[in-house]
Design a protein around this motif. Structure first.
Motif, PDB file in Angstrom:
ATOM      1  N   VAL A   1     -23.973  23.953  13.680  1.00 30.48           N
ATOM      2  CA  VAL A   1     -24.201  25.395  13.789  1.00 30.48           C
ATOM      3  C   VAL A   1     -22.956  26.069  14.360  1.00 30.48           C
ATOM      4  O   VAL A   1     -22.403  25.621  15.371  1.00 30.48           O
ATOM      5  CB  VAL A   1     -25.414  25.687  14.697  1.00 30.48           C
ATOM      6  N   THR A   2     -22.533  27.134  13.701  1.00 32.61           N
ATOM      7  CA  THR A   2     -21.439  27.963  14.206  1.00 32.61           C
ATOM      8  C   THR A   2     -22.015  29.291  14.664  1.00 32.61           C
ATOM      9  O   THR A   2     -22.772  29.936  13.931  1.00 32.61           O
ATOM     10  CB  THR A   2     -20.378  28.206  13.114  1.00 32.61           C
ATOM     11  N   TRP A   3     -21.655  29.683  15.885  1.00 35.15           N
ATOM     12  CA  TRP A   3     -22.166  30.927  16.464  1.00 35.15           C
ATOM     13  C   TRP A   3     -20.972  31.713  16.986  1.00 35.15           C
ATOM     14  O   TRP A   3     -20.335  31.342  17.965  1.00 35.15           O
ATOM     15  CB  TRP A   3     -23.148  30.615  17.593  1.00 35.15           C
ATOM     16  N   GLY A   4     -20.621  32.785  16.291  1.00 34.25           N
ATOM     17  CA  GLY A   4     -19.479  33.583  16.715  1.00 34.25           C
ATOM     18  C   GLY A   4     -19.508  34.943  16.050  1.00 34.25           C
ATOM     19  O   GLY A   4     -20.354  35.236  15.200  1.00 34.25           O
ATOM     20  N   HIS A   5     -18.583  35.791  16.413  1.00 32.94           N
ATOM     21  CA  HIS A   5     -18.539  37.153  15.892  1.00 32.94           C
ATOM     22  C   HIS A   5     -18.418  37.141  14.371  1.00 32.94           C
ATOM     23  O   HIS A   5     -17.483  36.576  13.812  1.00 32.94           O
ATOM     24  CB  HIS A   5     -17.353  37.898  16.504  1.00 32.94           C
ATOM     25  N   GLU A   6     -19.398  37.726  13.693  1.00 33.75           N
ATOM     26  CA  GLU A   6     -19.422  37.856  12.236  1.00 33.75           C
ATOM     27  C   GLU A   6     -19.456  36.512  11.520  1.00 33.75           C
ATOM     28  O   GLU A   6     -19.133  36.428  10.332  1.00 33.75           O
ATOM     29  CB  GLU A   6     -18.224  38.681  11.745  1.00 33.75           C
ATOM     30  N   SER A   7     -19.839  35.458  12.211  1.00 33.84           N
ATOM     31  CA  SER A   7     -19.942  34.142  11.583  1.00 33.84           C
ATOM     32  C   SER A   7     -21.053  33.348  12.253  1.00 33.84           C
ATOM     33  O   SER A   7     -20.871  32.798  13.340  1.00 33.84           O
ATOM     34  CB  SER A   7     -18.611  33.385  11.697  1.00 33.84           C
ATOM     35  N   TYR A   8     -22.206  33.306  11.598  1.00 32.95           N
ATOM     36  CA  TYR A   8     -23.361  32.583  12.108  1.00 32.95           C
ATOM     37  C   TYR A   8     -23.857  31.703  10.964  1.00 32.95           C
ATOM     38  O   TYR A   8     -24.382  32.209   9.965  1.00 32.95           O
ATOM     39  CB  TYR A   8     -24.461  33.549  12.550  1.00 32.95           C
TER      40      TYR A   8
END
Length: 352
Positions: free
Chosen positions: A59-66
């Motif tokens: 899982v990637t959780w970041g600004h404008e990228s989920y």
């Protein structure tokens, strides 16, 4: 209102709809598209509801990228967590878009036409987080675990393996008991035996010794002693029995001269391929699949030859002398329902 039926109901109906979206001539020479007017199609009934399933991945959780990339897959799905999870995830999410190992329960949807999620293979709507960990970066290399409860001070662990629980404490031998009663309600699971009772309650739980978020809280009574901690459900995708290859056979009432192959993959992606006996090039659609019930599965195609398309077929499983067979009677394309013929589209499961 009558439904459309033709010996080549699909992919011809699909080609007709796509032709209306492009000024380019069709690349399928010799194929006549069928007009999709109100006289040839009926408005679709409400779509069959799918069942939530467990997805494991990074899982990637970041600004404008989920996003989540399922284990052992190149697919990437945009991921949508419930707002109630956001603050807890921010506490453990690493910086610089570094991935976390995740186990999430939810359902897939087609990607939207625009926005950041449009470039992904679909959109995974999370109903519940089972586990998120910034430290278990090798989680996809491990086998799916059993339901597990655990805690600290003192350190303890309890694993549920089929009808048995195994209780472990640091410095002590493992102990086992049989499960004699089980209860499961919304947000709560109870396991009971001769000298133990385990209650799992849905709710955020943090392990103070690691950067991990768990989706369940546990309360264990073991031989008169009480232990509290976190828990995770078993991480197996219980709908994975659908994974495999399915193909039209000569004995079924399928379209002569056309071979249809459906591939359902473990990452819940799906591929439908149409091959003709003539010299026409094969056609391919890609999309998603999810279980509706133990004997039915919904397949949603989201692209046809690389162009956006929204179509749905719900297949019913029938056991035949030659093995499992999938049968779809109708197809919904962009909101209109079309018949797939008197016998439907029949696909035989192929040997592994």
């Amino acid at each position: 209102m009558m439904k459309l039926w033709t010996p080549l109901a699909l992919p011809l109906a699909t080609l007709a709809l796509l032709a209306g979206c492009s000024s380019q001539p069709s690349s399928q020479q010799g194929v006549t598209a069928i007009p999709t007017t109100a006289s040839t199609a009926s408005t679709a009934q409400p779509s069959a509801k799918v069942q939530a399933f467990m997805m494991r991945g990074m899982v990637t959780w970041g600004h404008e990228s989920y996003s989540i990339q399922p284990c052992n897959s190149q697919k990437q799905y945009w991921i949508v967590f419930p707002p109630s999870d956001h603050n807890e995830i921010r506490e453990i999410a690493p910086y610089s878009y570094e991935p976390m190992y995740g186990e999430v329960i939810g359902m897939l949807e087609p990607a939207p036409e625009d926005g950041f999620a449009a470039d992904y293979d679909g959109r995974f709507m999370v109903k519940q987080t089972n586990l998120l960990s910034a430290e278990m970066l090798g989680g996809c290399q491990m086998s799916a675990h059993y339901t597990n409860a655990f805690g600290m001070e003192p350190s303890w662990d309890l694993k549920i393996q089929k009808d048995t629980v195994i209780f472990s404490q640091m410095g002590m031998s493992d102990q086992q008991q049989a499960i004699t009663q089980r209860q499961s309600t919304s947000g709560k699971q109870v396991y009971q035996g001769k000298d133990f009772r385990l209650i799992l309650t849905k709710g955020h739980c943090n392990d103070t010794m690691s950067s991990s978020l768990y989706g369940w809280q546990s309360n264990l009574t073991w031989k008169g002693k009480t232990f509290k901690g976190c828990a995770t459900l078993g991480a197996t995708d219980v709908t994975a029995n659908w994974v495999g290859h399915y193909k039209t056979t000569a004995d079924a009432t399928n379209t002569p001269g056309l071979t249809t192959t459906l591939t359902l993959l473990a990452d819940h992606s799906a591929i439908t391929r149409y091959e003709y006996d003539s010299n026409e090039p094969a056609l391919e659609e890609q999309g998603l699949w999810q279980q509706v019930s133990e004997d039915s599965v919904k397949v949603m195609m989201t692209s046809h030859q690389g162009r956006r398309l929204l179509s749905e077929r719900t297949y019913t499983l029938e056991n035949t002398a030659k093995g499992p067979r999938l049968i779809a009677r109708d197809e919904v394309i962009n909101g209109n329902e079309y018949s797939l013929g008197e016998g439907g589209l029949q696909l035989q499961r192929q040997p592994e």
